[in-house]
Design a protein around this motif. Structure first.
Motif, PDB file in Angstrom:
ATOM      1  N   TYR A  91     -14.374  11.094 -13.184  1.00 60.23           N
ATOM      2  CA  TYR A  91     -13.384  10.260 -12.504  1.00 60.23           C
ATOM      3  C   TYR A  91     -12.295  11.133 -11.898  1.00 60.23           C
ATOM      4  CZ  TYR A  91     -15.979   6.758 -14.978  1.00 60.23           C
ATOM      5  OH  TYR A  91     -17.014   5.974 -15.425  1.00 60.23           O
ATOM      6  N   LEU A  92     -11.851  10.740 -10.708  1.00 62.06           N
ATOM      7  CA  LEU A  92     -10.849  11.504  -9.967  1.00 62.06           C
ATOM      8  C   LEU A  92      -9.675  10.610  -9.570  1.00 62.06           C
ATOM      9  CD1 LEU A  92     -13.119  13.481  -7.454  1.00 62.06           C
ATOM     10  CD2 LEU A  92     -12.347  14.222  -9.711  1.00 62.06           C
ATOM     11  N   HIS A  93      -8.487  11.213  -9.556  1.00 62.85           N
ATOM     12  CA  HIS A  93      -7.287  10.589  -8.991  1.00 62.85           C
ATOM     13  C   HIS A  93      -6.717  11.555  -7.979  1.00 62.85           C
ATOM     14  CE1 HIS A  93      -2.680   9.997  -9.589  1.00 62.85           C
ATOM     15  NE2 HIS A  93      -3.073   9.347  -8.510  1.00 62.85           N
ATOM     16  N   TYR A  94      -6.582  11.119  -6.723  1.00 59.28           N
ATOM     17  CA  TYR A  94      -6.032  12.004  -5.699  1.00 59.28           C
ATOM     18  C   TYR A  94      -5.361  11.199  -4.594  1.00 59.28           C
ATOM     19  CZ  TYR A  94     -10.392  10.997  -3.062  1.00 59.28           C
ATOM     20  OH  TYR A  94     -11.431  10.383  -2.411  1.00 59.28           O
ATOM     21  N   SER A  95      -4.549  11.902  -3.808  1.00 59.91           N
ATOM     22  CA  SER A  95      -3.844  11.322  -2.657  1.00 59.91           C
ATOM     23  C   SER A  95      -4.730  11.494  -1.433  1.00 59.91           C
ATOM     24  CB  SER A  95      -2.496  12.014  -2.448  1.00 59.91           C
ATOM     25  OG  SER A  95      -1.768  12.060  -3.670  1.00 59.91           O
ATOM     26  N   MET A  96      -4.973  10.406  -0.733  1.00 60.31           N
ATOM     27  CA  MET A  96      -6.019  10.367   0.277  1.00 60.31           C
ATOM     28  C   MET A  96      -5.588  10.966   1.617  1.00 60.31           C
ATOM     29  SD  MET A  96      -7.476   6.518  -0.395  1.00 60.31           S
ATOM     30  CE  MET A  96      -8.672   6.651   0.945  1.00 60.31           C
ATOM     31  N   ALA A  97      -6.487  11.736   2.213  1.00 59.08           N
ATOM     32  CA  ALA A  97      -6.277  12.267   3.561  1.00 59.08           C
ATOM     33  C   ALA A  97      -6.140  11.106   4.545  1.00 59.08           C
ATOM     34  CB  ALA A  97      -7.446  13.159   3.964  1.00 59.08           C
ATOM     35  N   GLY A  98      -5.260  11.283   5.523  1.00 56.55           N
ATOM     36  CA  GLY A  98      -5.078  10.273   6.554  1.00 56.55           C
ATOM     37  C   GLY A  98      -4.261   9.078   6.133  1.00 56.55           C
ATOM     38  N   SER A  99      -3.686   9.116   4.910  1.00 59.94           N
ATOM     39  CA  SER A  99      -2.936   7.955   4.421  1.00 59.94           C
ATOM     40  C   SER A  99      -1.426   8.133   4.531  1.00 59.94           C
ATOM     41  CB  SER A  99      -3.301   7.669   2.949  1.00 59.94           C
ATOM     42  OG  SER A  99      -2.772   8.656   2.081  1.00 59.94           O
ATOM     43  N   GLN A 100      -0.981   9.195   5.198  1.00 58.60           N
ATOM     44  CA  GLN A 100       0.453   9.443   5.304  1.00 58.60           C
ATOM     45  C   GLN A 100       1.156   8.286   6.011  1.00 58.60           C
ATOM     46  OE1 GLN A 100       2.382  12.432   4.273  1.00 58.60           O
ATOM     47  NE2 GLN A 100       3.841  10.751   4.508  1.00 58.60           N
ATOM     48  N   GLY A 101       2.165   7.721   5.354  1.00 51.57           N
ATOM     49  CA  GLY A 101       2.922   6.624   5.936  1.00 51.57           C
ATOM     50  C   GLY A 101       4.276   7.087   6.426  1.00 51.57           C
ATOM     51  N   SER A 102       5.062   6.127   6.863  1.00 48.79           N
ATOM     52  CA  SER A 102       6.371   6.441   7.436  1.00 48.79           C
ATOM     53  C   SER A 102       7.434   6.680   6.372  1.00 48.79           C
ATOM     54  CB  SER A 102       6.818   5.303   8.360  1.00 48.79           C
ATOM     55  OG  SER A 102       6.928   4.088   7.630  1.00 48.79           O
ATOM     56  N   GLY A 103       7.116   6.289   5.127  1.00 47.61           N
ATOM     57  CA  GLY A 103       8.081   6.480   4.046  1.00 47.61           C
ATOM     58  C   GLY A 103       8.968   5.271   3.842  1.00 47.61           C
ATOM     59  N   VAL A 104       9.788   5.359   2.810  1.00 42.95           N
ATOM     60  CA  VAL A 104      10.688   4.286   2.412  1.00 42.95           C
ATOM     61  C   VAL A 104      12.092   4.857   2.308  1.00 42.95           C
ATOM     62  CG1 VAL A 104      11.223   2.604   0.598  1.00 42.95           C
ATOM     63  CG2 VAL A 104       8.842   3.131   1.134  1.00 42.95           C
ATOM     64  N   GLN A 105      13.058   4.070   2.671  1.00 34.70           N
ATOM     65  CA  GLN A 105      14.455   4.455   2.476  1.00 34.70           C
ATOM     66  C   GLN A 105      15.012   3.760   1.234  1.00 34.70           C
ATOM     67  OE1 GLN A 105      15.908   6.766   4.264  1.00 34.70           O
ATOM     68  NE2 GLN A 105      14.185   6.972   5.675  1.00 34.70           N
ATOM     69  N   PRO A 106      15.927   4.355   0.475  1.00 34.12           N
ATOM     70  CA  PRO A 106      16.459   5.703   0.681  1.00 34.12           C
ATOM     71  C   PRO A 106      15.572   6.757   0.018  1.00 34.12           C
ATOM     72  CG  PRO A 106      17.569   4.633  -1.148  1.00 34.12           C
ATOM     73  CD  PRO A 106      16.568   3.656  -0.645  1.00 34.12           C
ATOM     74  N   LYS A 107      15.311   7.858   0.726  1.00 38.66           N
ATOM     75  CA  LYS A 107      14.439   8.894   0.177  1.00 38.66           C
ATOM     76  C   LYS A 107      15.123   9.715  -0.900  1.00 38.66           C
ATOM     77  CE  LYS A 107      11.227   9.288   4.027  1.00 38.66           C
ATOM     78  NZ  LYS A 107      10.548  10.180   4.988  1.00 38.66           N
ATOM     79  N   ASP A 108      16.420   9.883  -0.800  1.00 40.87           N
ATOM     80  CA  ASP A 108      17.179  10.636  -1.811  1.00 40.87           C
ATOM     81  C   ASP A 108      18.169   9.685  -2.473  1.00 40.87           C
ATOM     82  OD1 ASP A 108      15.966  13.178  -1.247  1.00 40.87           O
ATOM     83  OD2 ASP A 108      17.103  13.188   0.621  1.00 40.87           O
ATOM     84  N   PHE A 109      17.643   8.831  -3.310  1.00 41.22           N
ATOM     85  CA  PHE A 109      18.431   7.755  -3.897  1.00 41.22           C
ATOM     86  C   PHE A 109      19.260   8.246  -5.083  1.00 41.22           C
ATOM     87  CE2 PHE A 109      18.565   4.481  -7.297  1.00 41.22           C
ATOM     88  CZ  PHE A 109      19.406   3.578  -6.678  1.00 41.22           C
ATOM     89  N   LYS A 110      20.488   7.776  -5.149  1.00 45.64           N
ATOM     90  CA  LYS A 110      21.327   7.969  -6.324  1.00 45.64           C
ATOM     91  C   LYS A 110      22.135   6.688  -6.518  1.00 45.64           C
ATOM     92  CE  LYS A 110      22.919  11.886  -7.695  1.00 45.64           C
ATOM     93  NZ  LYS A 110      23.667  13.176  -7.892  1.00 45.64           N
ATOM     94  N   PRO A 111      22.057   6.077  -7.710  1.00 42.30           N
ATOM     95  CA  PRO A 111      22.775   4.825  -7.930  1.00 42.30           C
ATOM     96  C   PRO A 111      24.279   5.046  -7.977  1.00 42.30           C
ATOM     97  CG  PRO A 111      21.830   5.611  -9.980  1.00 42.30           C
ATOM     98  CD  PRO A 111      21.326   6.525  -8.901  1.00 42.30           C
ATOM     99  N   ASP A 112      25.009   4.019  -7.626  1.00 38.61           N
ATOM    100  CA  ASP A 112      26.467   4.040  -7.714  1.00 38.61           C
ATOM    101  C   ASP A 112      26.892   2.857  -8.571  1.00 38.61           C
ATOM    102  OD1 ASP A 112      29.194   4.022  -7.465  1.00 38.61           O
ATOM    103  OD2 ASP A 112      29.224   3.881  -5.271  1.00 38.61           O
ATOM    104  N   PRO A 113      27.312   3.088  -9.820  1.00 39.84           N
ATOM    105  CA  PRO A 113      27.705   1.977 -10.687  1.00 39.84           C
ATOM    106  C   PRO A 113      28.825   1.118 -10.113  1.00 39.84           C
ATOM    107  CG  PRO A 113      27.499   4.016 -11.941  1.00 39.84           C
ATOM    108  CD  PRO A 113      27.423   4.391 -10.499  1.00 39.84           C
ATOM    109  N   CYS A 114      29.574   1.657  -9.146  1.00 37.95           N
ATOM    110  CA  CYS A 114      30.650   0.893  -8.515  1.00 37.95           C
ATOM    111  C   CYS A 114      30.158   0.026  -7.360  1.00 37.95           C
ATOM    112  CB  CYS A 114      31.739   1.842  -8.011  1.00 37.95           C
ATOM    113  SG  CYS A 114      32.529   2.804  -9.317  1.00 37.95           S
TER     114      CYS A 114
END
Length: 468
Positions: A91-114
């Motif tokens: 059994y294999l687990h891998y990231s598929m060729a040709g499946s690159q998407g546009s991504g999700v925002q925020p890419k560099d997330f940091k929560p703000d308790p305020c």
């Protein structure tokens, strides 16, 4: 704890970044051989000190390292069926060729308790807003000995490029099921809290019954359990949730029971190793039914590693510099209410090590890369112990990874750990400890070392046996 010294015996060198190290006996063979999976998509085995290609799926793996060379995608999981010698299944687990998407925002997330909005983000427009697609597949050896893909078990959209898990497929000797350990989907701080959402596949340890519904193939690309067809749902049970990023699961037989070891790679403060025995997995069909009926799900016996409310033994924190003294920092609770809600039923770590630790007999770590019990006798100081690896000790020059060990206490309480001194001269070359494995009866240990943190720095890997 007792100081232990070991040596490192090189087995193979000049390979690409190794993600999985495990052994198997090929059909028709009589020798247990070491198999090595690399992030770029190669699988080798060692035959009398020669390295031979078992399978190369590099053309089927997503292009890696386009953002500066570092990447957490690729070929991440390899597991051999318990009856591999007779049926040739793996059994294999891998990231598929040709499946690159546009991504999700925020890419560099940091929560703000305020700012409560940052604590309640949702992943929307998933079919178009994602980073890549991961697949879990069943393969088999044909009569001519050549591997062939047989079916797809899971196809998963991932919101970000990181936290996909590594060494992510392992068979349970207790249940005979394939265990898939996958991370929270990435970025930092789990922006959408996928790890605690029961319907989300991300951030869970999942059992797959590969003996059931063997006709099931090519399920749709999904992110949530209720998007799967019933025949696929019936294969799955959830063993644990609250996973951040994870380096697989390993098993140690103690009398007539199995202790399970796993770990959470930390965010800002700490790396955590967990151990558990009894658990009650929840069938995915039951999760979906409760959701459809808007009923409360019975989670008694489900393992919860605590993320994102907890980072190991600590409420998850954001770190800010002290305004009146830049040399100091303050650690602020990021998800206070979530930490409270999880405080009574999360699993506490067996042991932890820290990103900043000035104690002379400890080290400042970076990221957990492997956990493996050792049952051999060649290294007496480690017999029955749990060995783990950190990718690189902070402030080491040249860069060096770390070996350490802990053990399960009879009373089940938390334990300390000790650094293992590895006697080997790497010279001026960096040595990142990227993977850890064992043979079938856990009497031999293998260490994967890479000369860089970049998957695109090819042929800088060496596999060692850890020896007395």
């Amino acid at each position: 704890m007792k100081k232990v010294n070991v040596g490192l015996r090189p087995i193979v060198s000049k390979i690409n970044l190794p993600t999985v190290l495990k052994t198997a006996v090929l059909p028709g063979d009589s020798v247990e051989r070491l198999f090595i999976a690399t992030q770029v998509g190669e699988i080798f085995y060692v035959d009398e000190e020669e390295i031979r290609t078992f399978l190369d799926i590099s053309l089927q793996v997503i292009k890696l390292g386009s953002q500066g060379g570092y990447d957490e995608r690729g070929l991440l999981g390899l597991a051999f069926h318990p009856d591999f010698f007779h049926n040739g299944l793996f059994y294999l687990h891998y990231s598929m060729a040709g499946s690159q998407g546009s991504g999700v925002q925020p890419k560099d997330f940091k929560p703000d308790p305020c700012n409560p909005k940052t604590l309640n983000l949702r992943w929307t427009n998933r079919e178009s807003h994602y980073d890549h697609i991961d697949t879990v597949e069943e393969w088999g050896l044909q009569s001519n000995g050549h591997p062939k893909k047989l079916r797809t078990l899971l196809s998963l959209r991932r919101p970000f490029s990181n936290h996909n898990g590594v060494n992510s497929l392992n068979f349970s000797p207790e249940t005979g099921k394939l265990v898939f350990t996958n991370g929270d989907g990435g970025s930092g701080y789990d922006p959408f809290n996928l790890s605690q959402d029961d319907m989300e596949i991300a951030g869970k340890i999942i059992e797959i019954d590969v003996r059931k519904n063997t006709h099931t193939n090519n399920p749709p690309i999904v992110t949530r359990f209720n998007e799967l067809p019933p025949a696929s749902q019936e294969l799955l049970t959830v063993m644990a949730k609250g996973v951040r990023n994870i380096t697989g699961i390993s098993f140690q037989k103690v009398y007539n029971q199995y202790i399970k070891y796993t770990g959470n790679v930390g965010q800002e403060l700490v790396e955590s190793i967990f151990a558990f025995n009894h658990y009650r997995p929840i069938p995915v069909t039951q999760i979906v039914k409760a959701y459809d009926m808007n009923a409360k799900l019975n989670q008694k016996g489900l393992i919860n590693l605590g993320w994102r409310g907890w980072e190991g033994d600590f409420p998850t924190a954001i770190i800010r510099d002290c305004s009146n003294n830049p040399a100091l920092d303050q650690k602020i609770s990021a998800f206070y209410n979530e930490a409270i809600a999880l405080s009574g039923h999360r699993l506490q770590p067996l042991t932890s090590y820290f990103h900043d630790d000035a104690r002379p007999d400890k080290f400042s770590g970076t990221a957990l890369t492997g956990i493996q019990p050792y049952l051999g006798s060649d290294i007496p100081g480690l017999t029955g112990k749990v060995i783990f690896t950190d990718v690189v000790r902070k402030d080491s020059e040249p860069k060096r990874g770390t070996l350490a060990y802990t053990s399960l206490k009879r009373d089940g309480k938390q334990n300390d750990f000790s650094v293992i001194n590895a006697d080997y001269d790497f010279g001026t070359q960096s040595a990142y400890y990227v993977s850890l494995g064992a043979n079938l009866n856990q009497t031999k240990l293998y260490l994967g070392v890479f000369g860089s943190m970049k998957v695109t720095d090819y042929n800088q890997g060496t596999i060692f046996e850890i020896v007395p």
